[in-house]
Write an enzyme that holds these catalytic residues in place. Structure first.
Site, PDB file in Angstrom:
ATOM      1  N   GLU A  23       1.849  31.797 -18.413  1.00 12.39           N
ATOM      2  CA  GLU A  23       1.893  30.633 -19.531  1.00 12.39           C
ATOM      3  C   GLU A  23       2.474  31.305 -21.165  1.00 12.39           C
ATOM      4  OE1 GLU A  23      -0.783  31.362 -17.271  1.00 12.39           O
ATOM      5  OE2 GLU A  23      -1.215  29.537 -16.383  1.00 12.39           O
ATOM      6  N   GLU A  57      -4.872  29.167 -11.481  1.00  9.22           N
ATOM      7  CA  GLU A  57      -6.793  28.174 -12.266  1.00  9.22           C
ATOM      8  C   GLU A  57      -6.982  27.038 -11.219  1.00  9.22           C
ATOM      9  OE1 GLU A  57      -4.113  27.315 -16.021  1.00  9.22           O
ATOM     10  OE2 GLU A  57      -5.673  27.294 -16.719  1.00  9.22           O
TER      11      GLU A  57
HETATM   12  N1  T1G Z   1       7.098  22.827 -13.195  1.00 12.96           N
HETATM   13  C1  T1G Z   1       7.852  22.690 -12.954  1.00 12.96           C
HETATM   14  N2  T1G Z   1       9.343  22.310 -12.239  1.00 12.96           N
HETATM   15  C2  T1G Z   1       9.253  23.889 -12.306  1.00 12.96           C
HETATM   16  C3  T1G Z   1       8.619  24.811 -12.436  1.00 12.96           C
HETATM   17  C4  T1G Z   1       7.120  24.180 -13.114  1.00 12.96           C
HETATM   18  N3  T1G Z   1       5.552  24.697 -13.630  1.00 12.96           N
HETATM   19  N4  T1G Z   1       8.282  26.139 -12.133  1.00 12.96           N
HETATM   20  C5  T1G Z   1      10.302  25.938 -11.393  1.00 12.96           C
HETATM   21  N5  T1G Z   1       9.856  24.953 -11.210  1.00 12.96           N
HETATM   22  C6  T1G Z   1      11.402  23.499 -10.704  1.00 12.96           C
HETATM   23  C7  T1G Z   1      12.569  24.285 -11.953  1.00 12.96           C
HETATM   24  O1  T1G Z   1      12.857  23.809 -12.305  1.00 12.96           O
HETATM   25  C8  T1G Z   1      13.509  24.464 -10.110  1.00 12.96           C
HETATM   26  O2  T1G Z   1      14.424  22.978 -10.404  1.00 12.96           O
HETATM   27  C9  T1G Z   1      13.108  24.295  -9.322  1.00 12.96           C
HETATM   28  O3  T1G Z   1      11.558  24.421  -9.541  1.00 12.96           O
HETATM   29  C10 T1G Z   1      12.998  26.139  -9.059  1.00 12.96           C
HETATM   30  O4  T1G Z   1      13.125  26.988  -9.397  1.00 12.96           O
HETATM   31  C11 T1G Z   1      -1.926  24.700 -17.275  1.00 12.96           C
HETATM   32  C12 T1G Z   1      -0.332  25.349 -18.679  1.00 12.96           C
HETATM   33  C13 T1G Z   1       7.730  29.467 -10.010  1.00 12.96           C
HETATM   34  C14 T1G Z   1       8.626  31.937 -10.001  1.00 12.96           C
HETATM   35  O5  T1G Z   1       5.465  29.118 -15.936  1.00 12.96           O
HETATM   36  O6  T1G Z   1       8.914  31.244 -12.927  1.00 12.96           O
HETATM   37  O7  T1G Z   1       0.878  26.176 -15.150  1.00 12.96           O
HETATM   38  O8  T1G Z   1      16.614  22.939 -10.917  1.00 12.96           O
HETATM   39  O9  T1G Z   1      15.212  28.070  -9.434  1.00 12.96           O
HETATM   40  O10 T1G Z   1      13.871  31.159  -8.286  1.00 12.96           O
HETATM   41  O11 T1G Z   1      -2.550  26.748 -17.360  1.00 12.96           O
HETATM   42  O12 T1G Z   1      10.781  28.767 -11.448  1.00 12.96           O
HETATM   43  O13 T1G Z   1      15.881  22.279  -8.669  1.00 12.96           O
HETATM   44  O14 T1G Z   1      15.509  20.775 -10.456  1.00 12.96           O
HETATM   45  O15 T1G Z   1      12.606  29.450 -11.131  1.00 12.96           O
HETATM   46  O16 T1G Z   1      12.683  30.667  -6.418  1.00 12.96           O
HETATM   47  C15 T1G Z   1       2.954  28.137 -15.160  1.00 12.96           C
HETATM   48  C16 T1G Z   1       7.498  28.858 -13.511  1.00 12.96           C
HETATM   49  C17 T1G Z   1       3.262  26.617 -15.747  1.00 12.96           C
HETATM   50  C18 T1G Z   1       6.061  29.882 -13.147  1.00 12.96           C
HETATM   51  C19 T1G Z   1       9.901  29.804  -8.209  1.00 12.96           C
HETATM   52  N6  T1G Z   1       3.621  28.515 -14.122  1.00 12.96           N
HETATM   53  N7  T1G Z   1       8.309  28.684 -12.812  1.00 12.96           N
HETATM   54  O17 T1G Z   1      11.764  30.610  -8.849  1.00 12.96           O
HETATM   55  O18 T1G Z   1      13.138  29.092  -8.452  1.00 12.96           O
HETATM   56  S1  T1G Z   1       2.461  26.479 -17.013  1.00 12.96           S
HETATM   57  C20 T1G Z   1       5.522  29.000 -14.601  1.00 12.96           C
HETATM   58  C21 T1G Z   1       8.755  30.240 -11.891  1.00 12.96           C
HETATM   59  C22 T1G Z   1       0.748  26.072 -16.547  1.00 12.96           C
HETATM   60  C23 T1G Z   1      -1.803  26.121 -17.098  1.00 12.96           C
HETATM   61  C24 T1G Z   1      -0.649  26.232 -17.578  1.00 12.96           C
HETATM   62  C25 T1G Z   1       9.577  29.772 -10.795  1.00 12.96           C
HETATM   63  C26 T1G Z   1       9.454  30.406  -9.828  1.00 12.96           C
HETATM   64  P1  T1G Z   1      15.371  22.670  -9.912  1.00 12.96           P
HETATM   65  P2  T1G Z   1      13.534  28.544  -9.805  1.00 12.96           P
HETATM   66  P3  T1G Z   1      12.931  30.464  -8.307  1.00 12.96           P
END
Ligand code: T1G
Length: 697
Positions: free
Chosen positions: A125, A105
């Site tokens: 999301e 976004e």
């Molecule tokens: N926020 C905080 N921490 C996050 C995070 C996030 N969005 N995504 C990953 N982490 C942390 C995770 O907890 C772990 O932490 C580390 O990063 C590695 O993650 C307003 C409301 C990006 C594909 O849904 O899909 O934006 O264990 O083990 O396998 O519209 O993480 O090291 O302490 O998964 O390489 C939308 C979610 C949010 C993406 C990487 N975004 N993340 O995968 O590593 S809502 C998502 C993933 C939003 C807006 C809306 C995957 C990854 P730690 P990992 P990975």
């Protein structure tokens, strides 16, 4: 100030670099820094364009999921996006890694986008029970059209750079360094002198709401049966973006985002997201050094062994399947091949990939052929003497440093480890059937198991795309102990008057794919019968014992595999039909026990099963057989098919309140005290007003 969003100027281009490892999540402080940097660039006379870039292995992967539980402090992400879009100087976003959610976004609000060829872009999301809450439901349709924008946001699935460019989501692709490419695009925009700052408001008149509303209608039809809130809300937001003035549409989206954020469904989905990543945080993993695993030996080519072989081959490992005779070996190899052939037929796999997978598979009748494997997994009959015999043979042939894994559901890994010369190399790897589908892997840690071997087990789980959960050595580990308590609660209700079909229906409504009695038919009633007979001598006489299951087994009604169990299966059909003869048998068993049957409603069925699971979970935590409550939730979601939007029994207990769980247990307590006596932990949590959530670290 330099942390989180660095600022420097290259040849009239202000480069803002987001720096918030590990995934550059757009936390509140990053949002504040980004606005400050955009305003700094806007007021800097030396600057003629702005480039937004990120350090590390990805452009922001979304808003910070870990902040969702807290207060929404300004500036929130929509404000950052609007400020970028309103910037009087051209803003270019240069993308790499996994640009997801709020990260995409942020890019959509920029005036131009260039992406590295390997970039993945998505709005996931919906998988968190949310809507894109920072302008995505307006800007996506605006850029890529309503129909594609809806499918993109409702699926939550990422797309690659070429497809993104084709759809107009990005302007260009680079195979080189994304920063350099972004600077190049910025210079082109400056030199062209043609930058026109277009915002959503200016373009709204260009849209044709009527033409697009048909796409809205189709999307609604596709989600009409879903119980989930977010898909509907996403469609509402896109419709609002077509019909309302931009400001009102943005406010509509923000309200929808808040409604979803406050929902139990989203709380559960976010809980599962965090729990899946917490499960791998295990003391032995922090201390240990995982061993390299490339070659795996699997002993036994039955359903479980073949499923594990497929999972290992899918993980890019070499597999030697060992059986005791050529017929069994042939059957085992055929089972593996059949799984891949089915995947090719269903176009989930290409023939080329199948060929590569099968090229890594070989079979043998000799244990000595396993002398070079890094890991050997036994999947033989659930009989201790047989497993000990296999372990003895493995101990004699495996190289130094190889790992011996037992895939037992119940047997004591400590006892197995004591039978070999290398107990530190012994571990339990409890796969859930079908092993190539179910994501749960219980990593059972025996007293002697070394940290390196535990770390190897968790690294293997990640490589296989599974969720590894640490379990202690206890009868049934985590999953089968919870299942046993759940099943006892269900069986007591059937003996007291409920029909197995009513219980199954209530627990499907609760969120399980199958009810407990459907699960019995699938697994085979004889499996549990054998377990009951195994422990009969040591059974606690105070523990209530229902008889109807034994009666059904004595009649040979073992379930789906024989065409009848609790249900009748006509011609091997996967869906069974209710069976009056089963109800008659249960009625007879009640009469023999002098039980006067009573009614149960679905709410009581669900509460009894839930409180039994939660109570057993508390006992697992008290005895350190499970590390944290969310691990137990992972077992029930990824091992037993509880839907993600329920979060798991321990999460649900927090939503209901521990006091209610405890009161239910005391209310259900009758003569079967074993499963209803509240675990001590529940008593102390009630007194402290504590939930399980605080223990998830
Ligand atoms: N926020 C905080 N921490 C996050 C995070 C996030 N969005 N995504 C990953 N982490 C942390 C995770 O907890 C772990 O932490 C580390 O990063 C590695 O993650 C307003 C409301 C990006 C594909 O849904 O899909 O934006 O264990 O083990 O396998 O519209 O993480 O090291 O302490 O998964 O390489 C939308 C979610 C949010 C993406 C990487 N975004 N993340 O995968 O590593 S809502 C998502 C993933 C939003 C807006 C809306 C995957 C990854 P730690 P990992 P990975």
């Amino acid at each position: 100030m330099n942390r989180f969003a660095k600022y420097n100027v290259h040849d009239n281009v202000a480069v803002i670099t987001v720096n918030n490892p590990p995934v550059n999540a757009l936390s509140q402080v990053v949002c504040a820094r980004l606005i400050a940097r955009v305003e700094q660039a806007e007021s800097d006379p030396a600057v003629r364009a702005v480039l937004i870039h990120a350090q590390g292995h990805t452009f922001p992967a979304g808003a910070d999921v870990k902040e969702f539980g807290g207060p929404k402090l300004a500036p929130v992400l929509p404000m950052v996006c609007d400020r970028i879009e309103a910037c009087i100087k051209p803003v270019i976003a240069t993308l790499h890694g996994t640009v997801l959610g709020g990260g995409l976004e942020l890019a959509l609000a920029s005036h131009y986008r260039i992406a590295h060829v390997d970039t993945k872009m998505g709005l996931p999301e919906v998988n968190l029970g949310l809507v894109p809450g920072a302008g995505g439901t307006l800007r996506m349709p605006h850029l890529c059209g309503v129909a594609f924008a809806l499918s993109f946001m409702l699926s939550g699935k990422p797309i690659g750079a070429y497809f993104a460019k084709k759809r107009g989501l990005i302007d260009d692709i680079t195979k080189g360094n994304s920063l350099a490419a972004g600077l190049g695009m910025a210079r082109d925009v400056i030199s062209s002198g043609t930058h026109v700052r277009r915002t959503l408001a200016q373009d709204q008149a260009l849209r044709d709401p009527i033409a697009n509303l048909s796409a809205i209608k189709q999307a609604r039809a596709a989600v009409v049966t879903s119980v989930l809130m977010a898909p509907d809300k996403i469609i509402d937001c896109v419709e609002a973006s077509l019909l309302l003035p931009v400001k009102a549409a943005k406010s509509f989206e923000w309200t929808a985002f808040g409604d979803c954020l406050a929902s139990k469904q989203s709380a559960a989905l976010r809980h599962v997201f965090i729990a899946e990543r917490l499960a791998g945080k295990v003391p032995e993993v922090e201390r240990g050094n995982p061993r390299e695993i490339s070659n795996v030996g699997i002993i036994g080519g039955g359903t479980m062994g073949a499923g594990i072989a497929v999972s290992m081959l899918d993980g890019g490992l070499n597999v030697i399947l060992v059986e005791r005779d050529s017929d069994s070996l042939e059957a085992g190899l055929s089972r593996v091949t059949a799984v891949f052939e089915r995947a090719v037929a269903q176009k989930r796999l290409t023939p080329k990939v199948m060929e590569a997978r099968l090229a890594a598979l070989s079979g043998s009748l000799q244990m000595s052929d396993l002398s070079e494997v890094d890991l050997a997994v036994e999947t033989v009959t659930e009989e201790r003497t047989i497993k000990e015999e296999v372990f003895a043979q493995l101990d004699a042939v495996l190289k130094q440093g190889a790992i011996l894994a037992a895939n037992t559901s119940y047997l004591d890994i400590d006892e197995l480890a004591a039978t070999v010369s290398r107990p530190a190399d012994v571990i339990g790897l409890h796969f859930f059937s079908p092993a190539n589908i179910m994501k749960l892997l219980e990593v059972v840690v025996a007293d002697a198991t070394s940290d390196d071997v535990v770390a190897s087990g968790f690294k293997l789980a990640k490589r296989l795309g599974k969720i590894g959960v640490r379990a202690g050595v206890t009868d049934g580990f985590i999953g089968n102990r919870i299942l046993k308590a759940y099943r006892l609660a269900a069986e007591y209700m059937v003996e007291d008057g409920a029909s197995p079909y009513q219980v199954d229906g209530a627990m499907r409504d609760f969120g399980f794919g199958l009810g407990p009695f459907q699960g019995y038919d699938l697994a085979g009633l004889d499996i549990a019968w054998v377990q009951r007979k195994r422990v009969a001598a040591s059974r606690d006489p105070a523990l209530r014992y229902t008889r109807f299951g034994d009666k059904m087994c004595e009649a040979g009604w073992f379930g789906h595999k024989v065409g009848r169990g609790f249900y009748r299966y006509v011609d091997g059909a996967s869906k069974g039909h209710e069976d009056q003869t089963v109800l008659d048998l249960i009625a007879d068993a009640r009469m023999n026990q002098r039980i006067r049957p009573r009614e149960f409603d679905d709410d009581e069925i669900q509460r009894r099963c839930l409180s039994a699971m939660v109570n057993e979970g508390a006992r697992l935590l008290e005895s350190a057989m499970a590390l944290r409550p969310s691990d137990i939730d992972m077992v029930m979601v990824h091992g037993f098919g509880l839907v993600r939007w329920r979060g798991g029994p321990m999460h649900i207990a927090d939503q209901i309140g521990i006091l209610q769980i405890r009161n239910d247990l005391q209310r259900f307590d009758s003569d079967d005290t074993h499963i209803w006596r509240p675990a001590e932990m529940l008593n102390s949590m009630t007194l402290n007003g504590q939930g399980f959530g605080v223990l998830n670290s």
